[in-house]
Design an enzyme around this catalytic site. Structure first.
Site, short mmCIF file in Angstrom:
data_model
loop_
_atom_site.label_atom_id
_atom_site.label_comp_id
_atom_site.label_asym_id
_atom_site.label_seq_id
_atom_site.Cartn_x
_atom_site.Cartn_y
_atom_site.Cartn_z
N GLN A 1 -10.24 -2.81 -3.94
CA GLN A 1 -11.46 -2.08 -3.61
C GLN A 1 -12.50 -2.24 -4.71
O GLN A 1 -13.67 -2.52 -4.44
CB GLN A 1 -11.14 -0.59 -3.42
CG GLN A 1 -12.35 0.25 -3.03
CD GLN A 1 -12.89 -0.10 -1.66
OE1 GLN A 1 -12.18 -0.01 -0.67
NE2 GLN A 1 -14.15 -0.51 -1.60
N ASP B 1 -16.30 9.10 -3.16
CA ASP B 1 -15.09 8.97 -2.35
C ASP B 1 -14.74 10.36 -1.85
O ASP B 1 -15.35 11.36 -2.25
CB ASP B 1 -13.96 8.38 -3.21
CG ASP B 1 -12.74 7.97 -2.39
OD1 ASP B 1 -12.81 7.98 -1.15
OD2 ASP B 1 -11.71 7.65 -3.01
N CYS C 1 -16.07 3.92 -0.36
CA CYS C 1 -14.98 3.02 0.03
C CYS C 1 -14.47 3.29 1.43
O CYS C 1 -13.72 2.47 1.98
CB CYS C 1 -13.85 3.11 -0.98
SG CYS C 1 -13.23 4.77 -1.27
N ARG D 1 0.88 -1.18 0.00
CA ARG D 1 0.00 0.00 0.00
C ARG D 1 0.92 1.22 0.00
O ARG D 1 1.52 1.55 1.03
CB ARG D 1 -0.92 -0.02 1.23
CG ARG D 1 -1.90 1.14 1.33
CD ARG D 1 -2.76 0.96 2.58
NE ARG D 1 -3.56 2.13 2.87
CZ ARG D 1 -4.81 2.34 2.44
NH1 ARG D 1 -5.38 1.43 1.67
NH2 ARG D 1 -5.48 3.42 2.76
N HIS E 1 -6.58 1.01 -7.30
CA HIS E 1 -7.02 0.35 -6.07
C HIS E 1 -7.85 -0.88 -6.46
O HIS E 1 -9.06 -0.92 -6.25
CB HIS E 1 -7.87 1.34 -5.26
CG HIS E 1 -7.98 1.00 -3.80
ND1 HIS E 1 -7.52 -0.18 -3.26
CD2 HIS E 1 -8.55 1.70 -2.76
CE1 HIS E 1 -7.77 -0.20 -1.96
NE2 HIS E 1 -8.38 0.92 -1.63
N ARG F 1 -14.57 -6.48 2.08
CA ARG F 1 -13.14 -6.41 1.80
C ARG F 1 -12.45 -7.69 2.27
O ARG F 1 -11.54 -8.20 1.61
CB ARG F 1 -12.51 -5.18 2.48
CG ARG F 1 -12.87 -3.83 1.89
CD ARG F 1 -12.31 -3.64 0.49
NE ARG F 1 -10.86 -3.77 0.46
CZ ARG F 1 -10.00 -2.79 0.72
NH1 ARG F 1 -10.44 -1.58 1.04
NH2 ARG F 1 -8.70 -2.99 0.63
#
Length: 305
Positions: free
Chosen positions: A132, A222, A262, A102, A129, A290
């Site tokens: 996600q 987002d 998210c 990440r 991402h 997730r």
């Protein structure tokens, strides 16, 4: 060795396989079963950015599957300049079956994957991402069924989440609309490439969010300023003011339209409490998934080794 650096690393049929595995493992967990499919396997996580859902989803997924997980900051792993990326990748790859990264730099993840003998998963970069987006489409399928009958509308900054959603929707034949202010949209070159080269793409760009959400079955947003963009927060508040997901925007969509985010959310900015806490919101089911998506992805990736 298979990696997930962007969604271009997966075929449409492989995404469907991962979804099926994730659903099977989620159903078994609900029934009290936790198959130890990855017993003796090891995962190393190296994060430059702070995380709640990403770190916890992968660690709990690996634990429930019988494997083990280690965590390092980039500084602890030597990716702060103490060692070359190539050397760190070669060392960690020899200790691990899978590595999740990440980071800010997407190129760092690409470079790591090129030198790792373990499968590398992009757990977030400034460009992409993928985990996600996979989770999001998995959640929509779980809630609504046939993905081809949905219309997903993303309202907000054309960031890494929007990029990956567009890519995933194209692979799965999901109609996707993105609505962003001028100067904050997805790269025109990316949009053109996706529309021309991805057979299932139905990507549309609509600057007006009210027009964009017409007929939407899912509205997604987002934060307006992502990690590393904190200095732009006040300026972006003004630019994105008309892109807030509120009851007025939700009412312009299809009846029973679902809301997704998210997380973490800046309540009162990109989304109101009224929407985030409503019955139309599937945000926390999305967050839970997730972990289930991570399970399916880990099992699928390690089966390829």
């Amino acid at each position: 060795m298979r990696h997930l650096v962007t969604l271009n690393d997966l075929q449409s049929s492989e995404i469907i396989e991962i979804f099926a595995l994730a659903q099977e493992l989620k159903d078994k967990r609900s029934a009290g079963e936790r198959p130890q499919l990855l017993q003796g396997r090891t995962m190393t996580q190296v994060f430059e950015k702070p995380s709640l859902r990403t770190r916890l989803s992968f660690e709990s997924a690996m634990c429930e599957l019988g494997g083990g997980a280690s965590f390092f900051t980039c500084k602890e792993a030597g990716l702060d300049g103490r060692e070359s990326v190539e050397d760190v990748a070669r060392v960690i790859g020899r200790y691990s079956d899978v590595v999740t990264l990440r980071t800010f730099s997407h190129d760092l993840i690409k470079q790591f994957a090129q030198n790792s003998s373990a499968s590398v998963i992009n757990a977030l970069s400034d460009l992409s991402h993928p985990c996600q987006a996979l989770t999001d489409l998995f959640t929509i399928q779980e809630v609504a069924g046939d993905l081809s009958q949905q219309k997903l509308v993303y309202v907000g900054d054309g960031n890494n989440v929007a990029y990956s959603l567009a890519n995933c929707c194209a692979k799965l034949g999901v109609p996707f609309v993105v609505s962003s202010p001028d100067g904050f949209e997805l790269s025109p070159n990316f949009v053109k490439s996706l529309q021309e080269n991805q057979t299932g793409s139905t990507l549309e760009v609509e600057t007006d969010p009210q027009k964009a959400v017409a007929g939407a079955t899912v509205i997604y947003t987002d934060v307006w300023a992502s990690m590393g963009q904190e200095s732009e927060t006040e300026r972006r508040k003004k630019i994105f003011a008309d892109y807030q997901v509120n009851s007025s925007l939700m009412s312009a969509a299809a009846k029973n339209c679902q809301f997704m985010h998210c997380l973490p959310a800046k309540r009162g900015l990109e989304v109101t409490d009224e929407v985030l806490d409503s019955q139309q919101s599937i945000v926390f089911q999305q967050a839970e998934n997730r972990k289930h998506l991570a399970k399916g992805l880990l099992v699928w990736l390690l089966q390829q080794q």
